[in-house]
Motif scaffolding. Structure first.
Motif, short mmCIF file in Angstrom:
data_model
loop_
_atom_site.label_atom_id
_atom_site.label_comp_id
_atom_site.label_asym_id
_atom_site.label_seq_id
_atom_site.Cartn_x
_atom_site.Cartn_y
_atom_site.Cartn_z
N TYR A 44 0.83 -1.19 0.00
CA TYR A 44 0.00 0.00 0.00
C TYR A 44 0.86 1.25 0.00
O TYR A 44 2.02 1.22 0.41
CB TYR A 44 -0.96 0.02 1.20
N SER A 58 -5.07 9.91 0.00
CA SER A 58 -5.59 8.69 -0.63
C SER A 58 -4.83 7.48 -0.10
O SER A 58 -3.75 7.59 0.45
CB SER A 58 -5.46 8.77 -2.16
N ILE A 59 -5.45 6.31 -0.28
CA ILE A 59 -4.82 5.03 0.04
C ILE A 59 -4.89 4.18 -1.21
O ILE A 59 -5.97 3.91 -1.73
CB ILE A 59 -5.52 4.33 1.22
N ASP A 60 -3.71 3.79 -1.70
CA ASP A 60 -3.60 3.00 -2.93
C ASP A 60 -3.12 1.60 -2.54
O ASP A 60 -2.02 1.44 -2.01
CB ASP A 60 -2.60 3.68 -3.88
N ILE A 61 -3.95 0.61 -2.82
CA ILE A 61 -3.63 -0.78 -2.47
C ILE A 61 -3.31 -1.56 -3.74
O ILE A 61 -4.00 -1.43 -4.75
CB ILE A 61 -4.80 -1.44 -1.72
N ASP A 62 -2.26 -2.38 -3.67
CA ASP A 62 -1.92 -3.28 -4.76
C ASP A 62 -1.90 -4.71 -4.22
O ASP A 62 -1.21 -5.01 -3.24
CB ASP A 62 -0.54 -2.94 -5.35
N GLU A 80 -11.03 -1.00 -4.04
CA GLU A 80 -9.66 -1.27 -3.59
C GLU A 80 -8.97 -0.02 -3.09
O GLU A 80 -8.36 0.00 -2.02
CB GLU A 80 -8.87 -1.87 -4.76
N ASP A 81 -9.03 1.07 -3.84
CA ASP A 81 -8.36 2.32 -3.50
C ASP A 81 -9.38 3.38 -3.13
O ASP A 81 -10.46 3.45 -3.75
CB ASP A 81 -7.53 2.82 -4.69
N ASN A 83 -9.89 7.67 -2.14
CA ASN A 83 -9.25 8.98 -2.21
C ASN A 83 -10.21 10.05 -1.69
O ASN A 83 -11.30 9.74 -1.24
CB ASN A 83 -8.76 9.29 -3.63
#
Length: 199
Positions: A44, A58-62, A80-81, A83
């Motif tokens: 993340y 924002s939180i970006d999850i992979d 998933e993400d 913002n």
């Protein structure tokens, strides 16, 4: 014939990587979420808000292992993400198709509020303005209404309003001002002579 469903609830351990500041002074936090088998489930990146009282985090999850996951955030989002985030703690429930359930929590942190104060120092023939700035993200730049770009104003001899626009490294701005009176800007010394006579 009864079908048994086994759901494994796994509390994820969060490993937060180092916080980095990029060229635009954006503050980010990166890390991984591991399951109890010490397998990396997601990575993340948390993009923290640029200014106090803004909602641009924002939180970006992979997903790291190619599995199909569903996401359920405590703010009602099921993506998933996420913002448009203000400072706060955001929790997510992650479910795999195999029934594994993980919980993760992310702290989104904004810089302290950009604040300033001007004090006046009055001298015999001039006034100086001392600017104190705190909060936001240093370094700061200054733009005074008289064109000066230094933090403080020295040797003011003209009466009027003096305003300064302070901009921090993230582009957050603060505008404050003060009034310098003629009496403060140009103090004149008066001498009086007395003659005393005996009675």
């Amino acid at each position: 014939n009864k079908m048994k469903t086994s759901v494994r609830n796994i509390i994820a351990s969060i490993f937060i990587g180092a916080t980095a500041i990029n060229a635009n002074a954006e503050q980010i936090t990166t890390g991984s979420v591991m399951n109890t088998n010490n397998q990396e489930v997601i990575t993340y990146t948390v993009h923290h808000p640029s200014c106090a009282n803004t909602s641009n985090g924002s939180i970006d999850i992979d997903v790291t292992n190619g599995a199909t996951y569903s996401f359920s955030w405590d703010n009602g989002m099921n993506v998933e993400d996420i913002n448009g985030l203000a400072a706060g703690t955001y929790r997510v429930k992650i479910e795999t198709n195999e029934g594994e359930v993980l919980f993760a929590s992310f702290d989104v942190e904004a810089p302290a509020l950009l604040e300033g104060m001007i004090t006046q120092d009055n001298f015999l023939n001039s006034t100086s303005l001392d600017l104190f700035v705190q909060g936001g993200t240093a370094p700061y730049t200054y733009s005074w209404s008289n064109g000066t770009i230094t933090e403080d104003l020295m040797d003011i001899t003209t009466e009027g309003i003096y305003e300064v626009n302070v901009t921090d490294a993230n582009g957050c701005q603060l505008n404050i001002g003060t009034y310098v009176a003629t009496e403060a800007a140009g103090i004149t010394e008066e001498t009086a002579t007395f003659e005393l006579y005996p009675n």
